[in-house]
Scaffold this active site. Structure first.
Site, mmCIF file in Angstrom:
data_model
loop_
_atom_site.group_PDB
_atom_site.id
_atom_site.type_symbol
_atom_site.label_atom_id
_atom_site.label_comp_id
_atom_site.label_asym_id
_atom_site.label_seq_id
_atom_site.Cartn_x
_atom_site.Cartn_y
_atom_site.Cartn_z
ATOM 1 N N HIS A 84 46.426 -15.032 -1.009
ATOM 2 C CA HIS A 84 47.129 -13.794 -0.691
ATOM 3 C C HIS A 84 48.267 -13.846 0.171
ATOM 4 O O HIS A 84 48.393 -14.982 0.898
ATOM 5 C CB HIS A 84 46.264 -12.995 -0.325
ATOM 6 C CG HIS A 84 45.664 -13.217 1.008
ATOM 7 N ND1 HIS A 84 44.668 -14.430 1.156
ATOM 8 C CD2 HIS A 84 45.688 -12.875 2.160
ATOM 9 C CE1 HIS A 84 44.140 -14.315 2.313
ATOM 10 N NE2 HIS A 84 44.735 -13.491 3.197
ATOM 11 N N ASP A 134 49.323 -11.527 3.758
ATOM 12 C CA ASP A 134 48.829 -10.382 4.225
ATOM 13 C C ASP A 134 49.660 -9.318 4.196
ATOM 14 O O ASP A 134 50.802 -9.413 4.270
ATOM 15 C CB ASP A 134 48.343 -10.617 5.739
ATOM 16 C CG ASP A 134 47.639 -11.942 6.032
ATOM 17 O OD1 ASP A 134 46.773 -12.098 5.162
ATOM 18 O OD2 ASP A 134 47.888 -12.426 7.118
ATOM 19 N N HIS A 189 48.423 -17.809 1.579
ATOM 20 C CA HIS A 189 47.503 -18.687 2.253
ATOM 21 C C HIS A 189 45.905 -18.236 1.650
ATOM 22 O O HIS A 189 45.655 -17.332 0.939
ATOM 23 C CB HIS A 189 47.193 -18.529 3.660
ATOM 24 C CG HIS A 189 47.131 -17.263 4.100
ATOM 25 N ND1 HIS A 189 48.124 -16.316 4.359
ATOM 26 C CD2 HIS A 189 46.098 -16.546 4.421
ATOM 27 C CE1 HIS A 189 47.603 -15.097 4.798
ATOM 28 N NE2 HIS A 189 46.287 -15.268 4.981
ATOM 29 N N ARG A 198 42.802 -13.264 14.731
ATOM 30 C CA ARG A 198 44.001 -12.968 14.350
ATOM 31 C C ARG A 198 44.914 -11.818 14.901
ATOM 32 O O ARG A 198 44.315 -10.845 15.072
ATOM 33 C CB ARG A 198 43.731 -12.940 12.681
ATOM 34 C CG ARG A 198 44.887 -12.991 12.027
ATOM 35 C CD ARG A 198 44.620 -12.657 10.676
ATOM 36 N NE ARG A 198 45.033 -11.414 10.146
ATOM 37 C CZ ARG A 198 45.089 -10.827 9.072
ATOM 38 N NH1 ARG A 198 44.709 -11.741 7.815
ATOM 39 N NH2 ARG A 198 45.531 -9.678 8.737
HETATM 40 C C1 SIN Z 1 43.358 -14.801 6.530
HETATM 41 O O1 SIN Z 1 43.282 -14.690 5.444
HETATM 42 O O2 SIN Z 1 43.910 -13.880 7.391
HETATM 43 C C2 SIN Z 1 42.232 -15.562 7.303
HETATM 44 C C3 SIN Z 1 42.563 -17.042 6.918
HETATM 45 C C4 SIN Z 1 41.418 -18.050 7.447
HETATM 46 O O3 SIN Z 1 40.515 -17.440 8.110
HETATM 47 O O4 SIN Z 1 41.976 -19.284 7.663
#
Ligand code: SIN
Length: 278
Positions: A94, A96, A252, A267
């Site tokens: 995805h 974000d 990612h 995050r």
């Molecule tokens: C995410 O998709 O924001 C998380 C990525 C992760 O936890 O490595």
């Protein structure tokens, strides 16, 4: 500051302390982010205040609607998997916030509590994926737009058949999953000016200009193309690691290969700008 690019997908930035940056370093990081799509840092020692101060150098902080925040710092979303959870957050490819009309620039993820092994994150370059398309596919994509939505991903239907304990304390606010947005299938990256594919398996629902069958087939073909290993880099987290990715240049996904162990990441997501076709 030293920049070492990994295979063109992301770059390691060393000889830098993210808690002490001058305006020139910030400007250099912005350019590097646009160029490489994701920046990796090791051996950083960031408090939550440092994390917020670093993020604010790149834009306004977006308060996450769905992830549980830190109680003292609503700007920081927890990406959490406890030992008893079976699912993790972000396991599918995805980018974000593509469901927002002005999608987020990117996210800054800080490792806080890592499993003994596993829990890597894989990043894929949507610049490299676009560049490798045939001329005829590039022509086909030009001018197409796609719809993205948060409804199926964060609304109540996303958790159908799943025990409530799986999301308790880490994901919620299903009623807020009401975002829909239209973006070009190929964008001109706002920092680098390069062309990037801007559809993703998690949030893109359909292509507006094509009928359902043709649009779905095109999306599936694009996804298979973008998932190729040659466009990706697997980042192994260590204590003190930080990754800063640009959502307009990368996909990612977080690997879920550490059953019975805890993983906690902090995050912060930084707001972006409207996207335009290439
Ligand atoms: C995410 O998709 O924001 C998380 C990525 C992760 O936890 O490595």
């Amino acid at each position: 500051m030293r920049i070492d690019s990994e295979n063109g997908v992301g770059a390691y930035i060393s000889e830098i302390d993210l808690n002490h940056l001058n305006p020139e370093s910030i400007a250099e990081l912005k350019v590097a982010l646009g160029e490489y799509g994701v920046l990796f840092f090791r051996e950083q020692n960031m408090t939550s205040e440092n994390h917020i101060a670093f993020a604010e150098q790149f834009g306004r902080i977006n308060i996450n609607r769905f992830f549980t925040p830190l109680s003292d710092y609503p700007q920081i979303a927890q990406v959490l998997k406890e030992a008893q959870h079976s699912t993790n957050i972000g396991s599918a490819w995805h980018t974000d916030h593509s469901y927002d009309q002005i999608p987020a620039l990117g996210s800054i993820l800080v490792a806080r509590d890592l499993p003994k092994s596993g829990g890597d994150t894989i990043f894929a370059s949507m610049y490299a994926a676009y560049d490798a398309l045939s001329d005829s596919v590039k022509e086909k994509l030009a001018g197409l737009t796609a719809v993205h939505s948060s409804r199926h991903a964060f609304g109540i239907d996303a958790y159908k058949g799943q025990a409530k304990s799986e999301r308790k304390g880490r994901l919620g606010n299903t009623d807020a999953a009401t975002q829909d947005a239209v973006h070009p299938v190929v964008i001109k990256h706002p920092i680098s000016g390069k062309k990037a594919i801007y559809v993703n398996p998690d949030f893109t629902t359909h292509i507006r200009e094509l009928d359902e069958a043709e649009g779905n087939q095109l999306l599936e073909e694009l996804y298979e193309h973008c998932k190729q290993e040659k466009f990706s880099y697997r980042f192994a987290w260590k204590d003190g690691s930080v990754a800063f990715w640009d959502n307009r240049a990368t996909w990612h996904k977080a690997l879920n290969d550490y059953a019975g162990q805890r993983r906690l990441m902090h995050r912060i997501t930084v707001e972006g700008v409207p996207l335009y076709g290439a």
